[in-house]
Design a protein around this motif. Sequence first.
Motif, PDB file in Angstrom:
ATOM      1  N   ARG A 251      38.187  29.144  36.478  1.00 43.72           N
ATOM      2  CA  ARG A 251      38.560  29.913  35.542  1.00 43.72           C
ATOM      3  C   ARG A 251      38.563  31.264  35.846  1.00 43.72           C
ATOM      4  NH1 ARG A 251      39.365  29.454  30.135  1.00 43.72           N
ATOM      5  NH2 ARG A 251      39.088  31.457  28.806  1.00 43.72           N
ATOM      6  N   ALA A 252      37.616  31.519  36.701  1.00 41.81           N
ATOM      7  CA  ALA A 252      37.455  33.060  37.161  1.00 41.81           C
ATOM      8  C   ALA A 252      38.578  33.751  37.758  1.00 41.81           C
ATOM      9  CB  ALA A 252      36.243  33.154  38.322  1.00 41.81           C
ATOM     10  N   PRO A 253      39.394  32.925  38.734  1.00 38.24           N
ATOM     11  CA  PRO A 253      40.714  33.549  39.366  1.00 38.24           C
ATOM     12  C   PRO A 253      41.653  33.526  38.218  1.00 38.24           C
ATOM     13  CG  PRO A 253      39.744  31.720  40.809  1.00 38.24           C
ATOM     14  CD  PRO A 253      39.118  31.755  39.548  1.00 38.24           C
ATOM     15  N   LEU A 254      41.643  32.671  37.475  1.00 35.78           N
ATOM     16  CA  LEU A 254      42.916  32.949  36.278  1.00 35.78           C
ATOM     17  C   LEU A 254      42.317  34.107  35.269  1.00 35.78           C
ATOM     18  CD1 LEU A 254      42.628  29.191  34.941  1.00 35.78           C
ATOM     19  CD2 LEU A 254      44.234  30.138  36.652  1.00 35.78           C
ATOM     20  N   GLU A 255      41.103  34.571  35.097  1.00 35.65           N
ATOM     21  CA  GLU A 255      40.761  35.776  34.539  1.00 35.65           C
ATOM     22  C   GLU A 255      41.203  36.931  35.180  1.00 35.65           C
ATOM     23  OE1 GLU A 255      36.736  34.846  33.338  1.00 35.65           O
ATOM     24  OE2 GLU A 255      37.483  33.636  31.651  1.00 35.65           O
ATOM     25  N   GLU A 256      40.878  37.013  36.450  1.00 36.55           N
ATOM     26  CA  GLU A 256      41.270  37.926  37.242  1.00 36.55           C
ATOM     27  C   GLU A 256      42.705  38.288  37.259  1.00 36.55           C
ATOM     28  OE1 GLU A 256      41.270  41.184  39.933  1.00 36.55           O
ATOM     29  OE2 GLU A 256      39.653  40.089  38.876  1.00 36.55           O
ATOM     30  N   THR A 257      43.640  37.159  37.087  1.00 36.47           N
ATOM     31  CA  THR A 257      45.037  37.416  37.240  1.00 36.47           C
ATOM     32  C   THR A 257      45.379  37.944  35.670  1.00 36.47           C
ATOM     33  OG1 THR A 257      45.733  35.353  38.385  1.00 36.47           O
ATOM     34  CG2 THR A 257      47.259  36.196  36.787  1.00 36.47           C
ATOM     35  N   SER A 258      44.660  37.456  34.582  1.00 40.59           N
ATOM     36  CA  SER A 258      44.956  38.241  33.499  1.00 40.59           C
ATOM     37  C   SER A 258      44.577  39.854  33.446  1.00 40.59           C
ATOM     38  CB  SER A 258      43.989  37.723  32.355  1.00 40.59           C
ATOM     39  OG  SER A 258      44.363  38.150  31.244  1.00 40.59           O
ATOM     40  N   ARG A 259      43.399  40.071  34.274  1.00 36.17           N
ATOM     41  CA  ARG A 259      42.950  41.508  34.362  1.00 36.17           C
ATOM     42  C   ARG A 259      44.103  42.482  34.944  1.00 36.17           C
ATOM     43  NH1 ARG A 259      37.895  39.218  34.622  1.00 36.17           N
ATOM     44  NH2 ARG A 259      37.939  39.158  36.924  1.00 36.17           N
ATOM     45  N   LEU A 260      44.841  41.948  36.090  1.00 36.41           N
ATOM     46  CA  LEU A 260      45.771  42.479  36.928  1.00 36.41           C
ATOM     47  C   LEU A 260      47.096  42.759  36.159  1.00 36.41           C
ATOM     48  CD1 LEU A 260      45.578  40.355  40.176  1.00 36.41           C
ATOM     49  CD2 LEU A 260      44.589  42.712  39.902  1.00 36.41           C
ATOM     50  N   ALA A 261      47.204  42.092  34.920  1.00 42.18           N
ATOM     51  CA  ALA A 261      48.268  42.412  34.288  1.00 42.18           C
ATOM     52  C   ALA A 261      48.117  43.848  33.537  1.00 42.18           C
ATOM     53  CB  ALA A 261      48.445  41.445  32.970  1.00 42.18           C
ATOM     54  N   PRO A 262      49.277  44.634  33.261  1.00 39.81           N
ATOM     55  CA  PRO A 262      49.046  45.841  32.662  1.00 39.81           C
ATOM     56  C   PRO A 262      48.595  45.814  31.080  1.00 39.81           C
ATOM     57  CG  PRO A 262      51.136  45.762  33.658  1.00 39.81           C
ATOM     58  CD  PRO A 262      50.607  44.439  33.716  1.00 39.81           C
ATOM     59  N   GLY A 263      47.788  46.831  30.524  1.00 44.80           N
ATOM     60  CA  GLY A 263      47.246  46.605  29.269  1.00 44.80           C
ATOM     61  C   GLY A 263      48.262  46.009  28.234  1.00 44.80           C
ATOM     62  N   GLN A 264      49.376  46.484  28.381  1.00 44.83           N
ATOM     63  CA  GLN A 264      50.298  45.883  27.052  1.00 44.83           C
ATOM     64  C   GLN A 264      50.687  44.640  27.297  1.00 44.83           C
ATOM     65  OE1 GLN A 264      51.189  48.117  29.374  1.00 44.83           O
ATOM     66  NE2 GLN A 264      53.273  47.805  30.357  1.00 44.83           N
ATOM     67  N   ASP A 265      50.361  43.983  28.399  1.00 43.38           N
ATOM     68  CA  ASP A 265      50.917  42.610  28.703  1.00 43.38           C
ATOM     69  C   ASP A 265      49.595  41.686  28.571  1.00 43.38           C
ATOM     70  OD1 ASP A 265      53.240  43.386  29.269  1.00 43.38           O
ATOM     71  OD2 ASP A 265      53.044  43.532  31.442  1.00 43.38           O
ATOM     72  N   ARG A 266      48.463  42.037  28.672  1.00 44.11           N
ATOM     73  CA  ARG A 266      47.256  41.379  28.840  1.00 44.11           C
ATOM     74  C   ARG A 266      46.868  40.440  27.762  1.00 44.11           C
ATOM     75  NH1 ARG A 266      43.035  45.495  30.790  1.00 44.11           N
ATOM     76  NH2 ARG A 266      44.758  45.690  32.415  1.00 44.11           N
ATOM     77  N   GLY A 267      47.184  40.813  26.742  1.00 42.72           N
ATOM     78  CA  GLY A 267      47.026  39.980  25.277  1.00 42.72           C
ATOM     79  C   GLY A 267      47.889  38.728  25.465  1.00 42.72           C
ATOM     80  N   ARG A 268      48.839  38.690  26.175  1.00 37.86           N
ATOM     81  CA  ARG A 268      49.702  37.539  26.318  1.00 37.86           C
ATOM     82  C   ARG A 268      49.518  36.650  27.377  1.00 37.86           C
ATOM     83  NH1 ARG A 268      54.123  39.453  27.556  1.00 37.86           N
ATOM     84  NH2 ARG A 268      54.137  41.463  27.661  1.00 37.86           N
ATOM     85  N   ALA A 269      48.292  36.751  28.189  1.00 34.55           N
ATOM     86  CA  ALA A 269      47.980  36.056  29.249  1.00 34.55           C
ATOM     87  C   ALA A 269      46.663  35.262  28.844  1.00 34.55           C
ATOM     88  CB  ALA A 269      47.602  37.031  30.629  1.00 34.55           C
ATOM     89  N   VAL A 270      46.916  34.119  28.681  1.00 37.19           N
ATOM     90  CA  VAL A 270      45.720  33.113  28.344  1.00 37.19           C
ATOM     91  C   VAL A 270      45.265  32.177  29.390  1.00 37.19           C
ATOM     92  CG1 VAL A 270      45.051  31.473  26.578  1.00 37.19           C
ATOM     93  CG2 VAL A 270      46.803  33.128  26.019  1.00 37.19           C
ATOM     94  N   ALA A 271      43.971  32.346  29.836  1.00 35.91           N
ATOM     95  CA  ALA A 271      43.461  31.332  30.747  1.00 35.91           C
ATOM     96  C   ALA A 271      42.988  30.291  30.346  1.00 35.91           C
ATOM     97  CB  ALA A 271      42.407  32.132  31.586  1.00 35.91           C
ATOM     98  N   VAL A 272      43.604  28.927  30.851  1.00 29.67           N
ATOM     99  CA  VAL A 272      42.952  27.661  30.337  1.00 29.67           C
ATOM    100  C   VAL A 272      42.819  26.975  31.673  1.00 29.67           C
ATOM    101  CG1 VAL A 272      43.448  25.632  29.168  1.00 29.67           C
ATOM    102  CG2 VAL A 272      44.503  27.772  28.280  1.00 29.67           C
ATOM    103  N   GLY A 273      41.486  26.496  31.911  1.00 33.99           N
ATOM    104  CA  GLY A 273      41.124  25.862  32.950  1.00 33.99           C
ATOM    105  C   GLY A 273      41.659  24.389  32.993  1.00 33.99           C
ATOM    106  N   ALA A 274      42.129  23.701  34.245  1.00 34.91           N
ATOM    107  CA  ALA A 274      42.442  22.272  33.931  1.00 34.91           C
ATOM    108  C   ALA A 274      42.630  21.756  35.316  1.00 34.91           C
ATOM    109  CB  ALA A 274      43.662  22.050  33.160  1.00 34.91           C
TER     110      ALA A 274
END
Length: 249
Positions: A37-60
């Motif tokens: 999950r940690a790298p997925l959340e890092e990907t989300s943090r790399l998105a610009p602020g306006q896009d970050r809310g549309r990035a959802v990390a789901v470990g699988a």
Amino acid sequence: MTVGTAVVTGAGSGVGRACALGLLADGWTVVLTGRRRAPLEETSRLAPGQDRGRAVAVGADITDPAAVDALFATVKERFGRLDLLFNNAADTMPYTPTEEVRIEDWNRVMASIATGTFLCSRAAFRMMKEQSPRGGRIINNGAPSAQAPRPDSVAFTAAKHAVAGLTRSLSLDGRRHDISCGQIDIGNVTPEDRPQPAVRQADGSLRAEPTMDMRHVVDMVRAMAALPAGVNVQSVLVMPSSMPYVGRG
């Protein structure tokens, strides 16, 4: 441009991370998937602020049928539909002569690439054929090795051949459900955080090869994802023009 909900496997690094960020920039809601999950959340943090809310990390773990079913059940519950699946996740192994390949490594590579692509595509089919409006798109990450393998890469090469077969079968079986399936084969990409590694040549030697910027891969995946329903890129190879491929043996 048509956008909706996308699932990107292996979204915690490399091609998966870069393409997930590109899809977010185009307005997609992107479910970022991977074992950790940690790298997925890092990907989300790399998105610009306006896009970050549309990035959802789901470990699988995409090699686990139950985990894959749970992942797509989460997508259905949260978003109601699935419009795009990018099958990108893959485990690899060092160059190894065929006679020295351990069955554990063979099974690991085949599971992550071939079985993982199948399990995620199966789950996507189940959603896409039942939703309204029905249909969607699957993009598989293939490899030039499925056409011109490198020496000592039997597991990876066999797994990517399986992906090529899956792409064709999914494309055929998806027609009656308005599901398109295409494949992108990716040549050498410039590493982000290390020197370009030496790669195996047809004569068995190792040397560094020309590379291309990741943005060219991202641009192609974004273009494939943006196609209207009923239009498909069945297969495309993106590579540095001076990379040894045609006739490399």
